[in-house]
Design a protein around this motif. Structure first.
Motif, PDB file in Angstrom:
ATOM      1  N   GLU A 150       0.863  -1.193   0.000  1.00  0.00           N
ATOM      2  CA  GLU A 150       0.000   0.000   0.000  1.00  0.00           C
ATOM      3  C   GLU A 150       0.894   1.235   0.000  1.00  0.00           C
ATOM      4  O   GLU A 150       2.004   1.174   0.510  1.00  0.00           O
ATOM      5  N   VAL A 151       0.394   2.328  -0.510  1.00  0.00           N
ATOM      6  CA  VAL A 151       1.182   3.558  -0.533  1.00  0.00           C
ATOM      7  C   VAL A 151       0.402   4.656   0.185  1.00  0.00           C
ATOM      8  O   VAL A 151      -0.766   4.895  -0.131  1.00  0.00           O
ATOM      9  N   LYS A 152       1.042   5.298   1.162  1.00  0.00           N
ATOM     10  CA  LYS A 152       0.359   6.358   1.920  1.00  0.00           C
ATOM     11  C   LYS A 152       1.328   7.504   2.173  1.00  0.00           C
ATOM     12  O   LYS A 152       2.515   7.267   2.394  1.00  0.00           O
ATOM     13  N   ALA A 153       0.801   8.714   2.166  1.00  0.00           N
ATOM     14  CA  ALA A 153       1.639   9.860   2.520  1.00  0.00           C
ATOM     15  C   ALA A 153       1.568  10.048   4.034  1.00  0.00           C
ATOM     16  O   ALA A 153       0.577   9.703   4.662  1.00  0.00           O
ATOM     17  N   PHE A 154       2.647  10.585   4.602  1.00  0.00           N
ATOM     18  CA  PHE A 154       2.612  10.879   6.037  1.00  0.00           C
ATOM     19  C   PHE A 154       3.490  12.086   6.326  1.00  0.00           C
ATOM     20  O   PHE A 154       4.357  12.440   5.538  1.00  0.00           O
ATOM     21  N   ASP A 155       3.216  12.720   7.470  1.00  0.00           N
ATOM     22  CA  ASP A 155       4.180  13.698   7.965  1.00  0.00           C
ATOM     23  C   ASP A 155       4.316  13.505   9.468  1.00  0.00           C
ATOM     24  O   ASP A 155       3.645  12.677  10.050  1.00  0.00           O
ATOM     25  N   GLY A 156       5.206  14.271  10.047  1.00  0.00           N
ATOM     26  CA  GLY A 156       5.449  14.067  11.473  1.00  0.00           C
ATOM     27  C   GLY A 156       6.411  12.917  11.686  1.00  0.00           C
ATOM     28  O   GLY A 156       7.134  12.518  10.774  1.00  0.00           O
ATOM     29  N   LEU A 157       6.382  12.390  12.904  1.00  0.00           N
ATOM     30  CA  LEU A 157       7.360  11.361  13.269  1.00  0.00           C
ATOM     31  C   LEU A 157       7.066  10.041  12.578  1.00  0.00           C
ATOM     32  O   LEU A 157       5.940   9.540  12.631  1.00  0.00           O
ATOM     33  N   LEU A 158       8.115   9.476  11.992  1.00  0.00           N
ATOM     34  CA  LEU A 158       7.975   8.192  11.308  1.00  0.00           C
ATOM     35  C   LEU A 158       7.444   7.100  12.249  1.00  0.00           C
ATOM     36  O   LEU A 158       6.564   6.320  11.879  1.00  0.00           O
ATOM     37  N   VAL A 159       7.973   7.056  13.471  1.00  0.00           N
ATOM     38  CA  VAL A 159       7.538   5.973  14.376  1.00  0.00           C
ATOM     39  C   VAL A 159       6.064   6.118  14.771  1.00  0.00           C
ATOM     40  O   VAL A 159       5.388   5.123  15.021  1.00  0.00           O
ATOM     41  N   GLU A 160       5.572   7.348  14.789  1.00  0.00           N
ATOM     42  CA  GLU A 160       4.141   7.544  15.068  1.00  0.00           C
ATOM     43  C   GLU A 160       3.298   6.977  13.926  1.00  0.00           C
ATOM     44  O   GLU A 160       2.278   6.325  14.143  1.00  0.00           O
ATOM     45  N   PHE A 161       3.750   7.235  12.716  1.00  0.00           N
ATOM     46  CA  PHE A 161       3.074   6.691  11.540  1.00  0.00           C
ATOM     47  C   PHE A 161       3.118   5.157  11.590  1.00  0.00           C
ATOM     48  O   PHE A 161       2.110   4.486  11.358  1.00  0.00           O
ATOM     49  N   ALA A 162       4.278   4.611  11.930  1.00  0.00           N
ATOM     50  CA  ALA A 162       4.417   3.146  12.031  1.00  0.00           C
ATOM     51  C   ALA A 162       3.450   2.593  13.076  1.00  0.00           C
ATOM     52  O   ALA A 162       2.785   1.578  12.842  1.00  0.00           O
ATOM     53  N   ARG A 163       3.337   3.271  14.202  1.00  0.00           N
ATOM     54  CA  ARG A 163       2.415   2.817  15.255  1.00  0.00           C
ATOM     55  C   ARG A 163       0.971   2.837  14.775  1.00  0.00           C
ATOM     56  O   ARG A 163       0.229   1.881  14.994  1.00  0.00           O
ATOM     57  N   GLU A 164       0.612   3.945  14.106  1.00  0.00           N
ATOM     58  CA  GLU A 164      -0.771   4.038  13.586  1.00  0.00           C
ATOM     59  C   GLU A 164      -1.088   2.896  12.640  1.00  0.00           C
ATOM     60  O   GLU A 164      -2.215   2.404  12.583  1.00  0.00           O
ATOM     61  N   GLU A 165      -0.089   2.495  11.868  1.00  0.00           N
ATOM     62  CA  GLU A 165      -0.300   1.443  10.869  1.00  0.00           C
ATOM     63  C   GLU A 165      -0.046   0.050  11.443  1.00  0.00           C
ATOM     64  O   GLU A 165      -0.053  -0.925  10.705  1.00  0.00           O
ATOM     65  N   LYS A 166       0.223  -0.016  12.749  1.00  0.00           N
ATOM     66  CA  LYS A 166       0.525  -1.282  13.419  1.00  0.00           C
ATOM     67  C   LYS A 166       1.702  -2.018  12.767  1.00  0.00           C
ATOM     68  O   LYS A 166       1.699  -3.247  12.632  1.00  0.00           O
ATOM     69  N   ALA A 167       2.688  -1.240  12.366  1.00  0.00           N
ATOM     70  CA  ALA A 167       3.885  -1.831  11.772  1.00  0.00           C
ATOM     71  C   ALA A 167       4.937  -2.040  12.852  1.00  0.00           C
ATOM     72  O   ALA A 167       5.104  -1.195  13.731  1.00  0.00           O
ATOM     73  N   SER A 168       5.628  -3.167  12.787  1.00  0.00           N
ATOM     74  CA  SER A 168       6.651  -3.431  13.796  1.00  0.00           C
ATOM     75  C   SER A 168       8.059  -3.244  13.222  1.00  0.00           C
ATOM     76  O   SER A 168       9.041  -3.319  13.945  1.00  0.00           O
TER      77      SER A 168
END
Ligand code: ADP
Length: 161
Positions: A65-83
């Motif tokens: 999947e492709v998504k745009a994000f801003d802010g902290l990368l780890v916050e984005f990872a958490r939102e996406e439940k990525a480990s």
């Protein structure tokens, strides 16, 4: 289910990026390519263009999947439940910055790991900025970019009519 984030500017996505996306998609159940929205690099392509270009090259990879994000990368990872955060390593020149970023992210989010995939040697020299430079001088782009992406880059450098 294992989910990984592959973040970057992707301005534009190159065959080197695609190689990392494809290999990640074989390792993880789900791969999210994260397009950095407010890149300090003042990108050539808009966020939407960069997202669409990656969607185009990854169209045959159903778990990407492709998504745009801003802010902290780890916050984005958490939102996406990525480990896992995936990054590509080309040469030692990438290493110091990448190591620092991985260590900092680990302090902020100890539950998220960074995984480095070493580049396919074919693309070890390749970066988005190199591809843009070649395009600017009218050079051949087929060794660097998907044909569709190459024509979009060429169009950006074409003289205004
Ligand atoms: P960033 O601005 O975050 O470095 P890039 O779009 O330049 O974003 O790169 C995103 C990721 O892809 C980084 O981990 C980078 O090291 C990796 N990468 C870039 N080019 C290549 C390549 N030719 N082969 C493998 N990995 C690459």
């Amino acid at each position: 289910m294992s989910t990984a984030i592959y973040p970057g500017s992707f301005d534009p996505v190159t065959l080197g990026h695609y190689d990392i996306i494809e290999r990640s998609s074989r390792i993880f159940d789900r791969v999210i390519v994260g397009v950095l929205r407010n890149s300090a690099k003042s990108p050539l392509f808009s966020e939407e263009e960069r997202v669409n270009m990656i969607r185009h090259v990854a169209r045959n990879l159903p778990n990407v999947e492709v998504k745009a994000f801003d802010g902290l990368l780890v916050e984005f990872a958490r939102e996406e439940k990525a480990s896992v955060i995936v990054r590509g390593l080309r040469a030692v020149t990438d290493f110091e910055y990448e190591l620092q970023m991985a260590q900092m992210n680990r302090v902020i989010a100890p539950e998220i790991d960074t995984l480095f995939l070493t580049t396919n040697l074919k693309y070890a020299y390749l970066s988005s900025s190199m591809a843009k430079e070649v395009a600017m001088y009218g050079g051949k782009l087929s060794a660097f970019l998907d044909p569709e992406i190459a024509s979009l880059v060429r169009a950006k450098f074409a003289p205004e009519k």
